[in-house]
Design a protein around this motif. Structure first.
Motif, PDB file in Angstrom:
ATOM      1  N   GLN A   1      22.211   9.192   2.505  1.00 24.31           N
ATOM      2  CA  GLN A   1      22.430   7.744   2.402  1.00 24.31           C
ATOM      3  C   GLN A   1      23.895   7.388   2.191  1.00 24.31           C
ATOM      4  OE1 GLN A   1      19.560   5.332   0.037  1.00 24.31           O
ATOM      5  NE2 GLN A   1      18.586   7.285  -0.394  1.00 24.31           N
ATOM      6  N   TYR A   2      24.561   8.184   1.368  1.00 21.22           N
ATOM      7  CA  TYR A   2      25.896   7.779   0.923  1.00 21.22           C
ATOM      8  C   TYR A   2      27.012   8.733   1.358  1.00 21.22           C
ATOM      9  CZ  TYR A   2      22.770   5.105  -2.090  1.00 21.22           C
ATOM     10  OH  TYR A   2      21.760   4.303  -2.562  1.00 21.22           O
ATOM     11  N   GLY A   3      26.643   9.934   1.814  1.00 24.29           N
ATOM     12  CA  GLY A   3      27.643  10.874   2.294  1.00 24.29           C
ATOM     13  C   GLY A   3      28.441  11.567   1.216  1.00 24.29           C
TER      14      GLY A   3
ATOM     15  N   SER B   1      27.717  10.881 -15.543  1.00 24.78           N
ATOM     16  CA  SER B   1      26.357  11.136 -16.023  1.00 24.78           C
ATOM     17  C   SER B   1      25.375  10.032 -15.660  1.00 24.78           C
ATOM     18  CB  SER B   1      26.351  11.351 -17.543  1.00 24.78           C
ATOM     19  OG  SER B   1      26.721  10.170 -18.230  1.00 24.78           O
ATOM     20  N   LYS B   2      25.863   8.821 -15.408  1.00 31.25           N
ATOM     21  CA  LYS B   2      24.951   7.733 -15.065  1.00 31.25           C
ATOM     22  C   LYS B   2      24.325   7.989 -13.700  1.00 31.25           C
ATOM     23  CE  LYS B   2      24.608   2.682 -14.658  1.00 31.25           C
ATOM     24  NZ  LYS B   2      25.338   1.395 -14.696  1.00 31.25           N
ATOM     25  N   ALA B   3      22.990   7.880 -13.634  1.00 29.99           N
ATOM     26  CA  ALA B   3      22.281   8.279 -12.421  1.00 29.99           C
ATOM     27  C   ALA B   3      21.727   7.124 -11.617  1.00 29.99           C
ATOM     28  CB  ALA B   3      21.134   9.229 -12.779  1.00 29.99           C
ATOM     29  N   ILE B   4      21.368   6.013 -12.261  1.00 34.10           N
ATOM     30  CA  ILE B   4      20.605   4.969 -11.581  1.00 34.10           C
ATOM     31  C   ILE B   4      21.090   3.597 -12.026  1.00 34.10           C
ATOM     32  CG2 ILE B   4      18.756   4.768 -13.311  1.00 34.10           C
ATOM     33  CD1 ILE B   4      16.752   4.689 -10.964  1.00 34.10           C
ATOM     34  N   HIS B   5      20.800   2.594 -11.223  1.00 29.86           N
ATOM     35  CA  HIS B   5      21.195   1.227 -11.536  1.00 29.86           C
ATOM     36  C   HIS B   5      20.579   0.780 -12.862  1.00 29.86           C
ATOM     37  CE1 HIS B   5      17.379   0.977  -9.322  1.00 29.86           C
ATOM     38  NE2 HIS B   5      17.123  -0.108 -10.039  1.00 29.86           N
TER      39      HIS B   5
ATOM     40  N   LYS C   1      22.266  11.730  -8.506  1.00 31.31           N
ATOM     41  CA  LYS C   1      22.892  10.454  -8.836  1.00 31.31           C
ATOM     42  C   LYS C   1      22.449   9.440  -7.787  1.00 31.31           C
ATOM     43  CE  LYS C   1      27.360   8.480 -10.169  1.00 31.31           C
ATOM     44  NZ  LYS C   1      28.827   8.718 -10.227  1.00 31.31           N
ATOM     45  N   PHE C   2      21.408   8.667  -8.136  1.00 33.48           N
ATOM     46  CA  PHE C   2      20.836   7.716  -7.195  1.00 33.48           C
ATOM     47  C   PHE C   2      21.858   6.683  -6.740  1.00 33.48           C
ATOM     48  CE2 PHE C   2      17.553   9.171 -10.100  1.00 33.48           C
ATOM     49  CZ  PHE C   2      16.558   9.598  -9.244  1.00 33.48           C
ATOM     50  N   LEU C   3      22.846   6.433  -7.565  1.00 33.60           N
ATOM     51  CA  LEU C   3      23.872   5.445  -7.223  1.00 33.60           C
ATOM     52  C   LEU C   3      24.675   5.889  -6.009  1.00 33.60           C
ATOM     53  CD1 LEU C   3      25.121   4.754 -10.856  1.00 33.60           C
ATOM     54  CD2 LEU C   3      23.687   3.249  -9.463  1.00 33.60           C
ATOM     55  N   GLY C   4      24.765   7.207  -5.806  1.00 31.89           N
ATOM     56  CA  GLY C   4      25.445   7.734  -4.639  1.00 31.89           C
ATOM     57  C   GLY C   4      26.948   7.585  -4.649  1.00 31.89           C
ATOM     58  N   THR C   5      27.522   7.211  -5.787  1.00 33.28           N
ATOM     59  CA  THR C   5      28.959   6.978  -5.873  1.00 33.28           C
ATOM     60  C   THR C   5      29.675   8.212  -6.411  1.00 33.28           C
ATOM     61  OG1 THR C   5      28.623   6.021  -8.068  1.00 33.28           O
ATOM     62  CG2 THR C   5      28.713   4.505  -6.217  1.00 33.28           C
TER      63      THR C   5
END
Length: 653
Positions: free
Chosen positions: A137-139, A73-77, A116-120
């Motif tokens: 960016q992250y694939g 659920s976490k989306a951003i730094h 999810k801006f973190l892209g993980t």
């Protein structure tokens, strides 16, 4: 005529959401600040930010979206967290500090879904429909959620709401808009599931209604529940307004107390975080349809930047509350100043998306603001009295010079501002323009801030001799940057102007050719198109030597979406065209096929600006004057650079 508090009676009438009484109808919209610790726990910066917002006079401060679990659920730094009991003490700290200001405070709970801006990995969504920015960016592509995972997320929302209640928030809000997880299920654009969570409207709405039911089962009925939603995602195959209206009816029936209406998603940022070229209040058409269909309050959201607009929304019955996001980053005292009738003292949001997003969150930093250098650093940069009062000359009355003069005055200095032309500098091109109304508001504000202070304004230029013989202790050079000179001949009688010389009152007509497709060229093309009278035969063409428009370091919403607005305005674009001259027939351009002429009745040069020379600063320094250079006189830049360099330089003198 100056405004007074009596002009805004609806804004400052108490309101009610469920059992919650609120002193006025103004809310701080939730916006990520990225001021939390990496694990989502609250920091002192988080507390100071929200306390400052409470001190500004809003009725309800809605904290930013908080993640609800430790899975996906976490989306951003540095996002705020509400996934464990370990998050509750810090959240309670914020609650107590905001309550001490007299404001109410709420918490938004959210799941990032495909955004999810973190892209993980894992990124979990309704389907494997991907947001191109993350995948590019992250694939990482979203994994469609299983029914068991959906059940877990429903429970996680309910548990997060219960923790918000335990932390003594006044209200909790579920983020069901802007392209995050719940929207991924609601929108046919991102949901092509074939089980009970996809296909029909009933199935696509199932997740949100289950979440509401789970929350209602876990918190007392008198704990208000808000749903933040997009009236539509503005996708051709997305959420139709008819479905949103029906969804809102069902949400009310399931125990929701208020509907917080916004629009868009991250793939259409011109709707979610509307930039300067977008109309104000773009979602009004949608929230009014919702208000007509429900009996619970409706919160209006999206580019409500002025007290006049906010008051009109409430007075007309368009909505019950107004929600301000970026305007309260620009000026946390927006409500307090409006109530006191000091409207011109409000630092206006210019909807540039530069400080808050482009140079802020998008760069992995905390949130910022072009016109308020203290955002997310509240209390760290106070404007205090200088140790010694000095005589200081400010040379230049553009945005940097105006802001520097006001701050220097507030520090106790004796300030003289030299400006041979109009105060406002390059901002003055915006006066009267519908597409630049936000920038025009900033010019009026900055001029007012100088005029209401004891700053001497001298309507002439100042050279080194003027300053040296005037007995000044220091000088601030804010003379801006000159326009780039054309590197081609200009012959004949065709009217040729620079972009800054184009005003609404005398905008060129007929066949107008803009030379340059950077930001300056694109914005003047939009201004000229908007200024053309209805039915008037005015055409606008941009010629640009590069292969595309906006090839420089532009704000992302300008680079990505401004070309769409140019196209909608009927602006023609000719890239790969190098200008070799201007004559009576028009603009001569060289292309791969040879030299041709673009016919023109008027030409606007939008070649950008070049670095200013340092002659004046050098002469002042040689004369023994303490000299500082700010704004575009230091380096060509945007409003962010003008205001920030002015502020921090003035604090150092």
């Amino acid at each position: 005529m100056p405004r007074t508090a009596a002009d805004y009676p609806h804004l400052f009438t108490p309101g009610r959401i469920g059992t919650l009484e609120i002193d006025n109808r103004i809310l701080k919209s939730p916006q990520s600040t990225a001021t939390s610790n990496a694990d989502g726990t609250v920091t002192a910066r988080t507390v100071e930010h929200y306390k400052r917002l409470g001190q500004g006079g809003v009725g309800l401060v809605m904290m930013e979206y908080s993640f609800i679990d430790s899975d996906a659920s976490k989306a951003i730094h540095n996002q705020l967290g509400n996934a464990h009991r370990e998050h509750t003490p810090g959240l309670g700290w914020v609650v107590d500090e905001v309550h001490a200001t007299g404001a109410r405070v709420g918490l938004q709970i959210a799941h990032g879904g495909r955004q999810k801006f973190l892209g993980t990995a894992p990124i979990k969504s309704a389907t494997d429909s991907s947001w191109s920015d993350v995948e590019g960016q992250y694939g990482v592509v979203p994994t469609p959620m299983t029914v068991d995972e959906i059940d877990a997320v429903v429970s996680a929302f309910g548990d997060a709401a219960a923790r918000a209640h335990a932390a003594r928030f006044d209200i909790v809000e579920v983020h069901a808009g802007h392209g995050y997880l719940i929207t991924n299920f609601l929108s046919p654009h991102t949901n092509w599931r074939t089980d009970e969570y996809g296909g029909s409207f009933d199935n696509r709405a199932r997740l949100l209604l289950r979440i509401v039911d789970d929350i209602r089962a876990k918190v007392p009925r008198d704990f208000p529940l808000s749903i933040r939603l997009s009236v539509t995602d503005y996708e051709p195959d997305g959420i139709p307004i008819e479905e949103t209206v029906e969804l809102c009816r069902r949400l009310e029936a399931h125990g929701v107390d208020v509907l917080h209406c916004s629009g868009g998603h991250h793939a259409g940022m011109e709707w979610e975080v509307s930039p300067w070229y977008q109309v104000r209040t773009p979602h009004r058409w949608g929230w009014e349809k919702i208000k007509d269909a429900v009996s619970i309050p409706v919160i209006a959201s999206g580019s409500i930047v002025s007290p006049e607009t906010a008051e009109e929304i409430l007075a007309s019955g368009s909505a019950d509350f107004v929600s301000l996001g970026r305007p309260l980053l620009a000026d946390p005292d927006w409500a307090r100043k409006a109530k006191a009738g000091r409207v011109l003292e409000i630092t206006p949001c210019i909807r540039c998306n530069d400080g808050c997003l482009h140079r802020g969150l998008n760069k992995g930093r905390s949130v910022g603001c072009s016109v308020n250098p203290s955002v997310a650093e509240e209390g760290r940069f106070p404007v205090t009295a200088a140790e010694e009062s000095r005589r200081i000359a400010v040379i230049g009355g553009g945005p940097a010079g105006l802001h520097a003069a006001a701050v220097l005055h507030d520090r106790g200095h004796d300030v003289t501002l030299y400006e041979p032309g109009e105060l406002g500098g390059l901002l003055n091109h915006a006066q009267g323009s519908t597409v630049k109304q936000d920038l025009a508001a900033l010019a009026r504000h900055l001029i007012h801030e100088v005029s209401r202070r004891d700053v001497r304004v001298v309507a002439r230029a100042a050279d080194a001799q003027t300053i040296a013989e005037g007995g000044f202790d220091a000088a601030v050079v804010a003379t801006g940057a000159p326009d780039e000179s054309p590197r081609f001949p200009i012959e004949g009688r065709l009217p040729v102007r620079t972009a800054a010389q184009v005003r609404v009152t005398d905008a060129p007509r007929g066949r107008v050719v803009i030379v340059g497709g950077g930001f300056q060229g694109c914005e003047v093309a939009l201004r000229v198109s908007a200024a053309a009278a209805t039915g008037e035969a005015t055409t606008v063409t941009i010629v640009e030597s590069n292969d595309g428009l906006l090839a420089g370091e532009e704000v992302f919403t300008d680079a990505e979406r401004l070309p769409l607005f140019l196209d909608a305005a009927g602006v023609s674009v000719r890239c790969g065209h190098t200008v070799v001259g201007i004559d009576d027939e028009g603009v001569r351009v060289e292309t791969a096929g040879g030299v041709e002429t673009v016919p023109a009745d008027a030409v606007v040069l939008a070649l950008g600006r070049r670095r200013a020379d340092s002659a004046l600063a050098d002469e002042l320094e040689a004369a023994g004057v303490d000299v500082r250079v700010i704004g575009s006189a230091r380096e060509p830049g945007r409003v962010f650079d003008a205001i920030h360099t002015a502020f921090f330089t003035a604090r150092s003198l």
